[in-house]
Design an enzyme around this catalytic site. Structure first.
Site, mmCIF file in Angstrom:
data_model
loop_
_atom_site.group_PDB
_atom_site.id
_atom_site.type_symbol
_atom_site.label_atom_id
_atom_site.label_comp_id
_atom_site.label_asym_id
_atom_site.label_seq_id
_atom_site.Cartn_x
_atom_site.Cartn_y
_atom_site.Cartn_z
ATOM 1 N N SER A 1 1.049 -1.102 -0.130
ATOM 2 C CA SER A 1 0.066 -0.088 -0.020
ATOM 3 C C SER A 1 0.560 1.273 -0.067
ATOM 4 O O SER A 1 0.675 2.378 0.040
ATOM 5 C CB SER A 1 -0.930 0.076 1.232
ATOM 6 O OG SER A 1 -0.063 -0.098 2.241
ATOM 7 N N ARG B 1 31.047 13.089 -15.528
ATOM 8 C CA ARG B 1 31.509 13.528 -16.631
ATOM 9 C C ARG B 1 33.389 13.540 -16.201
ATOM 10 O O ARG B 1 33.808 13.301 -15.557
ATOM 11 C CB ARG B 1 31.885 15.406 -15.827
ATOM 12 C CG ARG B 1 29.905 15.751 -15.914
ATOM 13 C CD ARG B 1 29.938 17.432 -15.719
ATOM 14 N NE ARG B 1 30.665 17.623 -16.989
ATOM 15 C CZ ARG B 1 29.245 18.438 -18.011
ATOM 16 N NH1 ARG B 1 27.921 17.633 -17.445
ATOM 17 N NH2 ARG B 1 29.920 19.095 -18.902
ATOM 18 N N HIS C 1 24.091 5.291 -4.615
ATOM 19 C CA HIS C 1 24.343 5.624 -5.844
ATOM 20 C C HIS C 1 25.333 6.395 -6.022
ATOM 21 O O HIS C 1 26.265 5.023 -7.270
ATOM 22 C CB HIS C 1 23.202 6.769 -5.928
ATOM 23 C CG HIS C 1 21.761 6.801 -5.449
ATOM 24 N ND1 HIS C 1 21.323 5.138 -5.607
ATOM 25 C CD2 HIS C 1 20.259 7.204 -5.138
ATOM 26 C CE1 HIS C 1 20.111 4.503 -5.018
ATOM 27 N NE2 HIS C 1 19.328 5.940 -4.894
#
Length: 590
Positions: free
Chosen positions: A109, A442, A336
């Protein structure tokens, strides 16, 4: 099937749980239409077990045993067993393709389940990536009927752009396979009731079960205990997907891992970091290891610095209560960005096997020195008025304490102490309420020695630096900045982009990261999931810093909502003779 030597006491043929994962070719259910062997369908393999002291599989007393590719459960610290005859029955079922997968979304839920997990499962079904026989159960404390769950889920489902013609039909078929069971997270009795419902749908098929824990980490162990004891598969595999955060520091992470391993073995635990499922992150190793033009340059000899940048153009938006207990470093950088760094910097693995790749990532993490306070800048966004609109500050969020020192921005310089990367700064930056939403890698290369054209760039040699940009999201792209002559009679140079723009190059919609990771978990592919020693190494880099920040109550530098972040981040980059690549004027032309 291949035989291998296993040292152990003589015993009658038995099914034993194996800790070693099978080869990827033997694990696939059917990745969107590609078949696999019957034995792998059931998740089992045959080995020869030698009596005590016997070293070779061909010795006279070696016994054949059948071992599941992934264990179902551990009882009293000993792998559970079934007889060889029972395995032959299971194998016969598998040869007929008569196995099933039951996926239980625990915390069905919640927002994550509604917005990500159910849509990802439907997308897999829509693309014919799920096995023929599967069932999805939602499990939560909320009272809900099957019809109410289907209605809730249907509001979040979308179809692939290129296959919209049978969308409504596929949706109805998918929803008819979705069911709901209400229960407490710490109740073995309620999980036994779930087990009964699962068995009704599985029938006599080989049952494989996947539990997705879309719940707060403080109830992980309650659910794993109950699911392991009361709802594990008895004749197939059982796997558990665990969402981050995996603890708050080294100690709590180790305690969580220890708790999970009371009821599961490592091969059953799939620690998910959805960034590893991003298309451009998975493409990192392809870009590097299958293109000769890049691999020779991938070292300190040619690379001046690497930047890993994550920015969001919105604040906590009512999630401040959760975010305040973790902060941007735990929420983004420790998982991450660090995972992307490890994939980027690892040595060439000996194969594409999950363990070989994860071994190389661990080596990178263990080669790094823990973060020092002087190499970190933290910030927190404050209220700002722009264009007649006032944007609230972090502490204006009603769920956040007014005196909170939790950083919503952090920049850090990390270093890898090995021969390939010695001295190269890896700069991380992550923040909320910034000027743009973007995640990218980068790579800035070194200046050309004795550049014949340096006069065309003036005193700013950084303008002549080649840069490789991998834009993870949004608008996925890979582009390389090069110096180029402007057409004409004079000698004027500019910087141009060799640009691979995914939307322009590929017509197919890019799958969501959760789709790839869910499919990998079903197939038993662990390459994009985090191993326990990898997690330990990651936390060891950040835990000393986090403790120092909290113990000294270091105040974050304030920055306006919608700005480019704290000024201190620019000084940190300048300390290592680096400019943030995402802040130049050219960045917005790319």
């Amino acid at each position: 099937m291949a035989l291998s030597c296993m040292r152990g006491p003589a015993a009658a043929p038995a099914l034993r749980r194996a800790a070693v994962p099978p080869a990827p070719a033997a694990l696939s259910f059917a990745r969107c239409g590609f078949g696999r062997s019957a034995a792998a369908a059931a998740g089992w393999r045959v080995e020869a077990v030698a009596p005590q002291g016997v070293k070779a599989p061909m010795d006279a007393d070696a016994k054949n045993t059948v071992i599941p590719a992934t264990p179902s459960k551990v009882e009293n610290g000993t792998p559970s067993e079934i007889t060889l005859e029972e395995f032959e029955d299971l194998s016969a079922l598998s040869k007929n393709g008569d196995s099933t997968v039951s996926i239980t979304v625990v915390g069905a839920s919640g927002d994550l389940a509604k917005k990500k997990i159910f849509p990802a499962l439907f997308a897999l079904y829509y693309e014919d990536c799920l096995p023929k026989h599967f069932t999805i159960f939602g499990y939560a404390r909320s009272k809900m009927t099957d019809a109410e769950l289907r209605n809730m889920v249907s509001k979040t489902l979308t179809c692939r752009i290129d296959k919209r013609e049978n969308c409504s039909e596929k949706m109805e078929e998918f929803l008819n396979r979705c069911f709901y069971h209400s229960g407490q997270y710490d109740s073995e009795e309620h999980f036994m009731d779930l087990d009964k419902k699962l068995k009704q749908h599985e029938g006599s098929r080989v049952s494989n079960r996947l539990f997705y824990l879309s719940i707060p980490p403080n109830i992980f162990l309650d659910v794993v205990k109950c699911a392991s004891k009361s709802a594990s598969s008895v004749n197939g595999w059982t796997r558990v997907i665990v969402e981050k955060p995996f603890g708050r520091d080294s100690e709590s992470s180790a305690a969580l891992t220890s708790g999970l391993k009371q009821y599961l073995v490592e091969d059953q635990i799939f620690r998910i970091d959805h960034y590893l499922g991003k298309e451009l992150v998975e493409n990192l190793s392809v870009l590097r290891f299958s293109n000769l033009v890049f691999e020779p340059l991938w070292s300190r000899q040619y690379i001046r610095n690497v930047q890993l940048i994550f920015s969001e153009d919105f604040g906590t938006e009512g999630r401040g209560g959760y975010f305040d207990s973790y902060g941007i470093i735990r929420d983004i950088m420790q998982n991450h960005l660090l995972q992307i760094l490890a994939l980027f910097a690892m040595e060439t693995p000996i194969s594409l096997e999950a363990e070989d790749i994860r071994n190389e990532k661990v080596k990178v993490l263990r080669s790094m020195k823990p973060l020092q306070l002087e190499d970190v800048v933290i910030g927190q966004y404050k209220s700002h008025t722009k264009g007649g609109t006032t944007y609230p500050g972090y502490t204006d969020d009603k769920t956040v304490p007014k005196d909170s020192l939790t950083p919503t921005f952090a920049a850090a310089a990390l270093f890898i102490n090995n021969a390939r990367w010695d001295g190269v700064p890896f700069l991380m930056k992550a923040g909320k309420a910034l000027h743009t939403k973007r995640a990218e890698i980068r790579v800035q290369f070194r200046h050309v020695p004795g550049n014949l054209y340096k006069g065309c760039f003036g005193t700013d040699l950084d303008r002549a630096t080649n840069e490789l940009v991998i834009r993870v999201q949004p608008d996925e792209a890979i582009y390389l900045k090069i110096n180029n002559k402007i057409p004409g009679l004079g000698m004027r140079l500019d910087r141009s982009n060799l640009n691979l723009h995914y939307a322009a190059r590929y017509s197919k919609e890019i799958p969501d990261a959760y789709e790839r990771l869910l499919l990998d978990a079903i197939e038993g592919e662990r390459r994009l999931f985090i191993r326990s020693d990898e997690l330990d190494a990651a936390w060891s880099l950040f835990t000393p810093l986090l403790k120092e920040l909290e113990e000294k109550r270091i105040a974050p530098e304030l920055y306006p909502y919608g700005s480019r972040g704290p000024v201190g981040a620019h000084y940190l980059a300048a300390k290592y003779n680096v400019r943030w690549g995402d802040l130049s004027a050219e960045h917005y032309k790319a």
